[in-house]
Design an enzyme around this catalytic site. Structure first.
Site, PDB file in Angstrom:
ATOM      1  N   GLU A 108       3.210   2.109   2.236  1.00 43.97           N
ATOM      2  CA  GLU A 108       3.820   2.457   3.519  1.00 43.97           C
ATOM      3  C   GLU A 108       5.277   1.986   3.544  1.00 43.97           C
ATOM      4  O   GLU A 108       5.622   1.000   2.895  1.00 43.97           O
ATOM      5  CB  GLU A 108       3.045   1.779   4.667  1.00 43.97           C
ATOM      6  CG  GLU A 108       1.684   2.387   4.889  1.00 43.97           C
ATOM      7  CD  GLU A 108       0.886   1.654   5.955  1.00 43.97           C
ATOM      8  OE1 GLU A 108       1.404   0.690   6.553  1.00 43.97           O
ATOM      9  OE2 GLU A 108      -0.283   2.056   6.180  1.00 43.97           O
ATOM     10  N   ARG A 114      10.863  37.712  -5.433  1.00 44.08           N
ATOM     11  CA  ARG A 114      10.318  36.489  -6.044  1.00 44.08           C
ATOM     12  C   ARG A 114       8.837  36.713  -6.255  1.00 44.08           C
ATOM     13  O   ARG A 114       8.103  37.020  -5.327  1.00 44.08           O
ATOM     14  CB  ARG A 114      10.551  35.299  -5.110  1.00 44.08           C
ATOM     15  CG  ARG A 114      10.160  33.958  -5.721  1.00 44.08           C
ATOM     16  CD  ARG A 114      10.410  32.836  -4.728  1.00 44.08           C
ATOM     17  NE  ARG A 114      11.821  32.540  -4.559  1.00 44.08           N
ATOM     18  CZ  ARG A 114      12.514  31.742  -5.378  1.00 44.08           C
ATOM     19  NH1 ARG A 114      11.924  31.171  -6.402  1.00 44.08           N
ATOM     20  NH2 ARG A 114      13.783  31.509  -5.154  1.00 44.08           N
ATOM     21  N   ASP A 123      25.316  31.049  -3.122  1.00 41.05           N
ATOM     22  CA  ASP A 123      23.978  30.866  -2.565  1.00 41.05           C
ATOM     23  C   ASP A 123      23.961  29.579  -1.738  1.00 41.05           C
ATOM     24  O   ASP A 123      24.807  28.704  -1.925  1.00 41.05           O
ATOM     25  CB  ASP A 123      22.949  30.783  -3.696  1.00 41.05           C
ATOM     26  CG  ASP A 123      21.589  31.315  -3.256  1.00 41.05           C
ATOM     27  OD1 ASP A 123      21.382  31.499  -2.045  1.00 41.05           O
ATOM     28  OD2 ASP A 123      20.727  31.540  -4.133  1.00 41.05           O
ATOM     29  N   ASP A 172       0.816  -1.226   0.000  1.00 45.22           N
ATOM     30  CA  ASP A 172       0.000   0.000   0.000  1.00 45.22           C
ATOM     31  C   ASP A 172       0.847   1.272   0.000  1.00 45.22           C
ATOM     32  O   ASP A 172       0.326   2.378   0.129  1.00 45.22           O
ATOM     33  CB  ASP A 172      -0.942   0.005   1.209  1.00 45.22           C
ATOM     34  CG  ASP A 172      -0.180  -0.038   2.521  1.00 45.22           C
ATOM     35  OD1 ASP A 172       1.067  -0.092   2.491  1.00 45.22           O
ATOM     36  OD2 ASP A 172      -0.828  -0.005   3.583  1.00 45.22           O
ATOM     37  N   ARG A 218      13.074  26.782   3.829  1.00 47.63           N
ATOM     38  CA  ARG A 218      12.731  28.139   3.380  1.00 47.63           C
ATOM     39  C   ARG A 218      11.399  28.609   3.955  1.00 47.63           C
ATOM     40  O   ARG A 218      11.089  29.781   3.901  1.00 47.63           O
ATOM     41  CB  ARG A 218      12.740  28.199   1.840  1.00 47.63           C
ATOM     42  CG  ARG A 218      14.161  28.129   1.303  1.00 47.63           C
ATOM     43  CD  ARG A 218      14.203  28.127  -0.195  1.00 47.63           C
ATOM     44  NE  ARG A 218      13.657  26.901  -0.760  1.00 47.63           N
ATOM     45  CZ  ARG A 218      13.501  26.680  -2.057  1.00 47.63           C
ATOM     46  NH1 ARG A 218      13.840  27.608  -2.923  1.00 47.63           N
ATOM     47  NH2 ARG A 218      13.024  25.539  -2.485  1.00 47.63           N
ATOM     48  N   GLN A 219      10.617  27.682   4.533  1.00 46.45           N
ATOM     49  CA  GLN A 219       9.372  28.103   5.180  1.00 46.45           C
ATOM     50  C   GLN A 219       9.661  28.292   6.671  1.00 46.45           C
ATOM     51  O   GLN A 219       9.228  27.515   7.511  1.00 46.45           O
ATOM     52  CB  GLN A 219       8.298  27.055   4.946  1.00 46.45           C
ATOM     53  CG  GLN A 219       7.999  26.863   3.453  1.00 46.45           C
ATOM     54  CD  GLN A 219       6.953  25.804   3.221  1.00 46.45           C
ATOM     55  OE1 GLN A 219       5.938  25.763   3.898  1.00 46.45           O
ATOM     56  NE2 GLN A 219       7.203  24.919   2.278  1.00 46.45           N
ATOM     57  N   HIS A 273      19.290  26.944   5.501  1.00 45.41           N
ATOM     58  CA  HIS A 273      18.897  28.145   4.752  1.00 45.41           C
ATOM     59  C   HIS A 273      19.011  29.389   5.633  1.00 45.41           C
ATOM     60  O   HIS A 273      19.421  30.454   5.165  1.00 45.41           O
ATOM     61  CB  HIS A 273      17.476  27.978   4.215  1.00 45.41           C
ATOM     62  CG  HIS A 273      16.965  29.217   3.575  1.00 45.41           C
ATOM     63  ND1 HIS A 273      17.548  29.751   2.452  1.00 45.41           N
ATOM     64  CD2 HIS A 273      15.967  30.049   3.919  1.00 45.41           C
ATOM     65  CE1 HIS A 273      16.914  30.866   2.122  1.00 45.41           C
ATOM     66  NE2 HIS A 273      15.953  31.064   2.996  1.00 45.41           N
ATOM     67  N   ASP A 323      20.634  37.529  -3.141  1.00 43.93           N
ATOM     68  CA  ASP A 323      19.536  38.217  -2.440  1.00 43.93           C
ATOM     69  C   ASP A 323      20.038  38.672  -1.075  1.00 43.93           C
ATOM     70  O   ASP A 323      21.083  38.212  -0.604  1.00 43.93           O
ATOM     71  CB  ASP A 323      18.292  37.325  -2.312  1.00 43.93           C
ATOM     72  CG  ASP A 323      18.580  36.015  -1.615  1.00 43.93           C
ATOM     73  OD1 ASP A 323      19.327  36.020  -0.626  1.00 43.93           O
ATOM     74  OD2 ASP A 323      18.069  34.978  -2.065  1.00 43.93           O
ATOM     75  N   LYS A 354      16.573  41.375  -4.866  1.00 35.08           N
ATOM     76  CA  LYS A 354      15.714  40.480  -5.664  1.00 35.08           C
ATOM     77  C   LYS A 354      14.307  40.403  -5.103  1.00 35.08           C
ATOM     78  O   LYS A 354      14.084  40.584  -3.914  1.00 35.08           O
ATOM     79  CB  LYS A 354      16.388  39.094  -5.682  1.00 35.08           C
ATOM     80  CG  LYS A 354      15.484  37.906  -5.479  1.00 35.08           C
ATOM     81  CD  LYS A 354      16.213  36.600  -5.282  1.00 35.08           C
ATOM     82  CE  LYS A 354      15.408  35.693  -4.353  1.00 35.08           C
ATOM     83  NZ  LYS A 354      16.011  34.401  -4.090  1.00 35.08           N
TER      84      LYS A 354
HETATM   85  C1  R5P Z   1      16.523  32.030  -1.283  1.00 35.37           C
HETATM   86  O1  R5P Z   1      16.320  32.706  -0.301  1.00 35.37           O
HETATM   87  C2  R5P Z   1      17.609  30.994  -1.352  1.00 35.37           C
HETATM   88  O2  R5P Z   1      18.780  31.408  -0.743  1.00 35.37           O
HETATM   89  C3  R5P Z   1      17.904  30.628  -2.788  1.00 35.37           C
HETATM   90  O3  R5P Z   1      18.373  31.764  -3.464  1.00 35.37           O
HETATM   91  C4  R5P Z   1      16.663  30.159  -3.490  1.00 35.37           C
HETATM   92  O4  R5P Z   1      15.891  29.383  -2.657  1.00 35.37           O
HETATM   93  C5  R5P Z   1      17.054  29.351  -4.707  1.00 35.37           C
HETATM   94  O5  R5P Z   1      15.871  28.928  -5.322  1.00 35.37           O
HETATM   95  P1  R5P Z   1      15.681  29.057  -6.884  1.00 35.37           P
HETATM   96  O6  R5P Z   1      16.866  28.376  -7.504  1.00 35.37           O
HETATM   97  O7  R5P Z   1      14.384  28.361  -7.154  1.00 35.37           O
HETATM   98  O8  R5P Z   1      15.613  30.520  -7.209  1.00 35.37           O
END
Ligand code: R5P
Length: 320
Positions: A43, A198, A222, A41, A100-101, A134, A173, A196
């Site tokens: 799991e 989004r 990054d 199933d 990121r959340q 992050h 960013d 930046k």
């Molecule tokens: C954003 O705050 C992170 O540091 C990255 O820049 C971001 O999450 C990268 O995601 P993507 O490649 O989808 O822009």
């Protein structure tokens, strides 16, 4: 106390590489055996074959895509090893998904990073070992010890080996300023950042660059590349502002959707990431994947022997 390393199905190669590096100083087998399968199933079914009673256990499992499956496997592995009487369990999470959340950016949204931290802790883990979260403050989402490693030890060494001159390290960013600054000071380079916004999952607009990139070799730094949207917007802006060569360094090369095609179409000399998540079978020719296995092996040995983990970064002392 015996040291044992287990892997879920997310990144067994990394677990094996870490284990091999630990086995020579300890002169014993450390890689434990576990089978992750599926019930009809869907799991998850896990069986650990190695005796772990009284052991110092490390579970290597980045929570990379498929994120939810890898998380669930991690919870179940922790539960399994706890019930098998492991003395101490450390979740080794080279890439922490949902990071990121990490705050409420608007009304009626969750703080999923905190929820995931609660769930991992509740599953029965004693410690966390992770890499380039992050946001550093996610460490505080856990009420258990968190050892936080930096891939810059590996990436800075590589960028130094290129012998570039006139470098400016750029954050794509403002959230990444701290990280990029740390690279800039170690590479004895100038620093700049992109402003930046989004506007959707993969739609990113880069408005301006704060700092000077004209006639310089840019190293964009990054924490992760997901869709490549942030990088694409930054690269376009760098070229507009007169940058010479552009290199890209990121800890976590997630590369979802058409990110690889998107990035290989950009004027970037080299894209350098680590194997915090399993590398693809093939990459465009200007992509390079550096191993973080030695870094994790050192950290695990230090945790096992109750030695300082921050000492790993003593050759890397400048403060952000
Ligand atoms: C954003 O705050 C992170 O540091 C990255 O820049 C971001 O999450 C990268 O995601 P993507 O490649 O989808 O822009």
């Amino acid at each position: 106390m015996k040291l044992k390393i287990f892997s879920g199905s997310a990144h067994p190669d990394l677990a094996e590489n870490i284990a091999r590096r630990i086995e020579s100083p300890l002169l014993e087998d450390v890689l434990g055996e576990a089978t992750c399968m599926r019930f009809p199933d869907g799991e998850i079914s896990i069986k650990v074959q190695t005796d772990v009673r009284g052991s110092d256990v490390f579970i290597v499992q980045p929570t990379c895509p498929p994120v939810n499956d890898h998380l669930m496997e991690l919870f179940i592995l922790i539960d399994c090893l706890r019930r098998a009487s492991a003395h101490r369990i450390t979740a080794v999470i080279p890439y922490f998904g949902y990071a990121r959340q990490d705050r409420k950016t608007e009304g009626r949204v969750p703080i999923s990073a905190k929820l995931i931290a609660n769930l991992i802790t509740k599953a029965g883990v004693d410690r966390i070992l992770t890499l380039d979260l992050h946001a550093g403050q996610i460490q505080g989402f856990f009420d258990i010890p968190v050892d936080h490693l930096y891939a810059r030890k590996v990436l800075v060494k590589y960028f130094r080996s290129l012998g570039l001159e006139d470098i400016v390290v750029v954050s794509p960013d403002v959230g990444g300023i701290r990280m990029a600054r740390a690279y800039a000071s170690r590479l004895k380079a100038e620093f700049a950042t992109v402003d930046k916004r989004r506007s959707g999952g993969s739609k990113v607009e880069a408005f301006n660059v704060i700092g000077n990139v004209e006639g310089k070799n840019v190293i964009l730094i990054d924490d992760m590349i997901a869709t490549g949207g942030s990088v694409a917007a930054a690269v376009e802006l760098m070229k507009e502002k007169g940058a010479k060569k552009i290199y890209l360094g990121a800890t976590h090369g997630i590369f979802c959707g058409n990110a690889l095609e998107r990035l290989s179409a950009l004027p970037i000399e080299e894209v350098v990431v680590t194997n915090s998540v399993p590398p693809r079978d093939s990459y465009p020719p200007n992509f390079r994947v550096l191993s973080v296995a030695p870094l994790f092996a050192d950290a695990i040995l230090r945790i096992h022997k109750n030695r300082s983990v921050s000492a790993l970064f003593h050759d890397d002392v400048e403060q952000e």
